[in-house]
Design an enzyme around this catalytic site. Structure first.
Site, short mmCIF file in Angstrom:
data_model
loop_
_atom_site.label_atom_id
_atom_site.label_comp_id
_atom_site.label_asym_id
_atom_site.label_seq_id
_atom_site.Cartn_x
_atom_site.Cartn_y
_atom_site.Cartn_z
N CYS B 2 14.38 30.72 -35.14
CA CYS B 2 14.16 32.61 -35.93
C CYS B 2 14.66 32.10 -36.95
O CYS B 2 15.02 31.43 -37.42
CB CYS B 2 14.76 32.91 -34.94
N ARG B 28 9.40 29.56 -39.15
CA ARG B 28 9.99 28.80 -38.41
C ARG B 28 9.73 29.75 -36.93
O ARG B 28 10.95 29.28 -35.56
CB ARG B 28 11.67 29.77 -39.01
N TRP B 77 10.87 32.92 -31.86
CA TRP B 77 10.56 32.37 -31.70
C TRP B 77 11.70 32.02 -30.07
O TRP B 77 12.66 31.78 -29.88
CB TRP B 77 10.63 30.71 -32.01
N ASN B 103 19.84 34.57 -35.27
CA ASN B 103 19.51 33.19 -35.01
C ASN B 103 19.95 32.75 -34.94
O ASN B 103 21.09 32.58 -34.89
CB ASN B 103 18.61 33.14 -36.47
N GLY B 104 20.23 32.31 -33.21
CA GLY B 104 21.13 31.12 -32.72
C GLY B 104 21.22 31.36 -31.77
O GLY B 104 19.70 32.04 -31.16
N GLU B 474 4.31 8.58 -33.71
CA GLU B 474 4.03 9.58 -34.51
C GLU B 474 2.60 9.75 -34.79
O GLU B 474 2.32 11.11 -34.40
CB GLU B 474 4.61 9.17 -36.37
N LYS B 478 1.97 13.64 -33.90
CA LYS B 478 1.01 14.46 -34.77
C LYS B 478 -0.61 15.09 -33.62
O LYS B 478 -0.77 16.26 -33.46
CB LYS B 478 0.72 13.66 -36.03
N GLU B 481 0.87 17.88 -30.93
CA GLU B 481 1.51 19.04 -31.84
C GLU B 481 -0.02 19.73 -32.10
O GLU B 481 0.73 21.50 -31.73
CB GLU B 481 2.12 18.70 -33.37
N HIS B 497 2.03 -3.27 -19.76
CA HIS B 497 3.14 -3.35 -18.70
C HIS B 497 2.93 -1.94 -17.60
O HIS B 497 3.76 -1.85 -16.83
CB HIS B 497 3.88 -4.11 -19.80
N LYS B 596 9.40 24.97 -36.46
CA LYS B 596 9.59 24.10 -37.19
C LYS B 596 11.27 23.26 -37.52
O LYS B 596 10.67 21.94 -37.56
CB LYS B 596 9.44 24.46 -39.00
#
Lengths: 397, 601
Positions: B2, B28, B77, B103-104, B474, B478, B481, B497, B596
């Site tokens: 947050c 955030r 969030w 936040n937390g 990556e 991306k 996401e 495999h 983020k």
């Protein structure tokens, strides 16, 4: 009167400056070692204009990347001109943001704050428009004007008549009603021009003021003009880097070897490197992160960002785009040549070469005077290039 | 996950400062937002949804101006309870006298809630945070002054928190942090607290980085920082170099595209002063006293983990034993480590809770620690023995782009410095050219055209080998996401495999092939295998191994050093993800369910 808002025209490619404009519009070509547009924005801010409207179009990413959301703390609003349909059409893109007298400034001509201030000072609420006028023997190549006292009586685009000595410097103070006038101006070949709208005002008998302004006005029509622009700016000391000794401007983050020679006037940009024994200058501008390796000679040239000149190469009267590589021992001897731009031959131009973005000139290669090398083109090791080398082409031995 | 901001200053400015701050913190988290403005009284507005919903609610109250000299705000969030108006912060006590943003995670909230409910306190939300205003109110009822009440309430909390509290009738703001980020901004006649600097960067660049368990009081007279015992702490005020201007979109539709385009500039910034062309050396002062570790362990999450895999390979290739670990796994099941080892935490924000835990775990067992981060003064930077900043500038798009590129460059600097003392002429030359190479990709990429063919595809696979393997991972991350399409990255050799069973004519395969070595040749073999299953193949290549001959589409990158080619290939894959998401109309800067910086474990 004081004006708060400016519309800066930065949407045009500048086709006569190809191949340098392949990936960026003319306002982002280098004036010495900074984009032309930086000079324009600095002039506006230094003149007290805080509300900046950039009209962008051709390769607009590059303008946005360079300028960012604000410039020197002033908010920049972007207006996208999807198709470049004339300067009048460009100004209209910002019309919703304008409700008072405002400035219009060309983004591709170097001007100074004093010139912007002079135009604002001369402009009054009763004027339809006020234009900054400079005296120049190149008036016939640009927009020429005739003055009667402080009134403009005639505006002529590129007259083929050497008798004009006054040119439109591309700094306009406009009354808000001019926006509607642009809309009612007749199109030429589908395009609307700001100067046509102003000419209509003159014909209608409205007050269009011309103010003679002093200061450095410099513009590039053809690629080799960038050498003149750099020379003008260096002669006037109008570069951002600190002056190390008379006419020698070196950024604090640049590395110049103790055994290198910088010949004034010269500017060395941020993170640029000049190796031992290299001789750089006079009338030379090195952009950010440019490398001149040991023993190379760079004279009368403008080297844009990330360009690398190999050891013992000779580069005279050249303009490079970004990321150009000149191999060790390559020679661009410079001198006069006939240069072909489009279908026109320009005779007797002093030009070593133009090398567009990421062109490579191999080790030991030679490039004849007046050569235009396109982006991503390469001249192989030991080869000789002359004339026009198209984008991506390879010149072999 | 947050973002919080608090302000004390001009009563007429409070609301606009808070709302601007929230919009700068939106990266955030953004499933609800709220503000509380205090002074004589206390007004609270909060809404589920993106910040616009709150703005609309406030606009609806025109004429009933919300002003007061002190205020707090929050963008959320969800971790406890779904995004609803009731669960949005700020949270208040029963009388509406105390407002708290947090936040937390309060780990002991369940027992605190039980305790308060037993006393008859009525809760209105499902959040862990709501215990805080009730605890503060209880202390106020017991006769404590507001500052003492907040302190006393904080002592009851376990877990991670950055808290900002306002109390009606008090023109002061109280804030405290424990394992969650909180910075103090010092202006003229005004002061700020926030989860991150961009929240108040347009007002001041003078900041104080708070340490764990420090308590701040902001009021009209200024700011005071005290430690857990209430003793005043002398804090340095530092000036941040970021410009507020770096956090707008500058004419782009999305921060992500803006940040992709900023890479030439951020990469030049990353190497500025660190590569010595004249001597052919890398010189990174920050690394001077790192020494020569026996082994190197990387700990990271998400995109940074992919950078870690790349870094570990670079070091192994240079003869140093190195491994990459997910930070969350490392904190649970750590690898053996000793005082001769270096543990490198890679975290863009420097606040990633999992990575911080892993670094603490390593540090606790005697290892030397190094933070590779973008944020000056972040927790990772302050807690580690060494720090290497990647200097990418603020990154707002949730999908990391420019910071990954700068991490890769940072890892090259680190590797060369640890192994060759920095002497590597070829790397110096190529690093000075990497910005131009990235510009070439940006100028000439065919990614926008290539993806058009794939809008109806079932799934997307990304292959790579060696240093191209982390890029494949990556590229897939991306892609998933921001497009919400199924995407997976594989080590190319792993294909047969198992994953090959998933490959069909409707599963485009992106193969990263750089250099001309054994690895490239083998990956080309894998490309042929997927071609045989009729999968459309896109090869991202420098052309050295002529891999393009086997592909339906080619995304070209300039030839460069084999260590830097993966960076360029990744830029192509950033553009692939971006253009596909744009094609599909996704919320590119704020993908669903993601934040983020993940500042909770």
């Amino acid at each position: 009167m004081r004006l708060d808002s400016a519309v800066i025209l930065a949407a045009g490619e500048g086709t006569r400056l190809r191949p340098l404009t392949k990936h960026r519009p003319k306002p982002l070509l280098p004036a010495a070692n900074r984009p032309i547009l930086s000079y324009v924005l600095d002039a506006l801010i230094d003149a007290g204009v805080d509300d900046l409207h950039l009209v962008v179009g051709y390769q607009r990413d590059r303008v946005q990347d360079h300028v960012g959301p604000t410039y020197r703390g002033r908010t920049v609003t972007y207006h996208v001109q999807e198709k470049q349909l004339g300067t009048g059409h460009a100004v209209l893109q910002a019309r919703d943001a304008i409700d008072a007298d405002f400035l219009v400034v060309n983004g591709d001509e170097v001007v100074t704050a004093g010139m912007v201030e002079a135009v604002m000072d001369a402009h009054s609420a009763t004027d339809a428009a006020t234009l900054g006028i400079v005296e120049s023997d190149r008036a016939a190549e640009y927009g020429a004007v005739s003055l009667d006292g402080d009134r403009i009586v005639e505006l002529v685009e590129r007259p083929d008549d050497g008798s004009y000595r006054l040119l439109n410097a591309g700094i306009y103070a406009c009354g808000p009603s001019l926006l509607a006038d642009i809309e009612s101006t007749e199109r030429r070949a589908g395009e609307r021009y700001l100067t046509d709208a102003i000419a209509d005002q003159i014909r209608a008998g409205n007050a269009v003021r011309g103010v003679r302004i002093e200061g450095l006005w410099s513009s590039a029509t053809y690629p080799w003009d960038l050498l003149t622009v750099a020379r003008d700016l260096l002669a006037a000391g109008l570069v951002g880097e600190p002056e190390r000794s008379r006419g020698v401007y070196v950024d604090e983050t640049a590395s110049v070897h103790a055994d290198a020679t910088l010949r004034a006037p010269v500017v060395v940009g941020p993170d640029a490197v000049v190796g031992p024994g290299a001789v750089v200058g006079p009338d030379t501008a090195l952009g950010r992160n440019v490398t001149v390796e040991s023993g190379a000679i760079v004279d009368g040239s403008v080297l844009d960002i990330d360009t690398r000149i190999g050891a013992n190469a000779t580069v005279v009267d050249a303009v490079t785009g970004q990321g150009v590589t000149v191999g060790p021992g390559a020679t661009i001897p410079g001198g006069e040549a006939d240069v072909r731009v489009g279908t026109t031959i320009h005779e007797g131009r002093r030009l070593g070469c133009i090398a567009a973005d990421r062109a490579t000139i191999g080790g030991g290669a030679a490039v004849g005077p007046g050569t235009l090398i396109g982006p991503d083109a390469s001249v192989e090791t030991g080869a000789y290039a002359d004339g026009v080398v198209p984008e991506g082409a390879e010149v072999r031995r | 996950m947050c973002g919080i901001i608090g302000y004390v200053g001009d009563a007429d400015e409070t609301l606009s400062v808070l709302l601007d701050g929230l919009s700068n913190l939106e990266y955030r988290g953004y499933d609800s937002a709220g503000v509380a403005v205090g002074g004589d009284g206390l007004r609270v507005e909060k809404r589920a949804g993106q910040l616009d919903a709150l703005q609309t609610a406030l606009d609806g109250e025109m004429g009933d101006a919300i002003d007061g000299p002190v205020g707090v705000a929050h963008t959320r969030w969800s971790t406890h309870g779904p995004p609803t108006d009731a669960n949005a912060h700020p949270h208040t006590d029963e009388t509406g006298r105390v407002a708290v943003v947090h936040n937390g995670i309060i780990e002991n909230y369940r027992e605190l809630r039980d305790e308060l409910e037993a006393e008859g306190v009525a809760f209105t939300s499902e959040t862990d945070t709501e215990v805080v205003p009730h605890l503060v109110a209880r202390e106020l009822r017991a006769g404590r002054d507001p500052e003492a009440a907040v302190r006393a309430a904080t002592e009851r909390l376990a877990g991670s928190y950055a808290l900002a509290v306002v109390v009606a009738g008090t023109d002061a703001l109280f804030a405290v942090r424990h394992d969650s980020p909180l910075v103090l901004g010092v202006g003229e006649g005004e002061s700020f607290v926030a989860s991150d600097v961009p929240a108040f960067l347009e007002h001041t660049r003078d900041v104080v980085y708070l340490d764990d368990d420090e308590f701040v009081r902001l009021d009209a007279g200024g700011w005071t920082v005290t430690d857990a015992d209430g003793d005043e702490v002398d804090k340095d005020v530092r000036t941040v170099e970021w410009e507020a201007e770096q956090t707008g979109k500058s004419g782009y539709d999305h921060y992500m595209l803006k940040e992709i385009h900023e890479q030439p500039v951020s990469l030049r910034q990353c190497i500025s002063g660190r590569v010595d062309e004249l001597d052919g050396r890398i010189t990174v002062e920050e690394l001077d006293d790192v020494g020569s570790p026996e082994t190197v362990q990387f700990v990271a999450c998400g995109t940074s983990y992919h950078a870690a895999l790349y870094g570990a390979q670079l070091l192994r290739a240079a003869g140093v034993s190195a491994n990459a670990y997910y930070a969350h796994e490392y904190a649970t099941a750590p690898a053996p480590v000793s005082g001769d080892d270096l543990v490198v935490g890679i975290t863009q924000s420097g606040e990633t809770a999992d990575t911080l835990s892993a670094l603490r775990e390593a540090s606790g067992r005697g290892a030397e620690t190094l933070a590779l981060t973008n944020v000056v003064g972040s927790t990772a930077a302050r807690e580690s023995d060494h720090v290497l900043y990647i200097r990418a500038g603020p990154e707002i798009g949730v999908a990391a782009t420019k910071t990954f590129s700068s991490q890769l460059v940072g890892l090259n600097l680190l590797t060369t410095y640890l192994t060759d003392g920095g002497a590597d002429r070829r790397l110096v030359d190529e690093l000075r050219g990497v910005a131009s190479d990235v510009q070439a990709v940006l100028d000439e990429s065919a990614a926008a055209d290539v993806v058009e063919a794939f809008v109806d595809a079932d799934a997307f696979f990304f292959l790579g080998r060696g240093l191209d393997y982390p890029v494949a991972l990556e590229g897939a991350l991306k892609f998933k996401e921001i497009t919400y399409e199924h995407a997976e990255g594989f080590a190319a050799g792993e294909l047969k495999h198992g994953p090959l069973a998933l490959v069909t004519a409707d599963t485009p395969v992106f193969a990263v092939v750089t250099g001309e070595g054994e690895a490239a040749r083998k990956t080309i073999g894998n490309v042929k295998e997927v071609e045989a299953r009729d999968a459309p193949v896109v090869v991202v290549t420098d052309g050295v191994a002529e891999a393009g001959r086997y592909a339906d589409h080619v995304l070209d990158i300039p030839a460069t050093d084999e260590r830097l080619a993966p960076l360029l290939a990744n830029v192509q894959l950033q553009l692939v993800a971006y253009h596909m998401a744009a094609e599909l109309g996704r919320s590119i800067d704020k993908p669903r369910n993601l934040a983020k910086s993940v500042t909770v474990e």
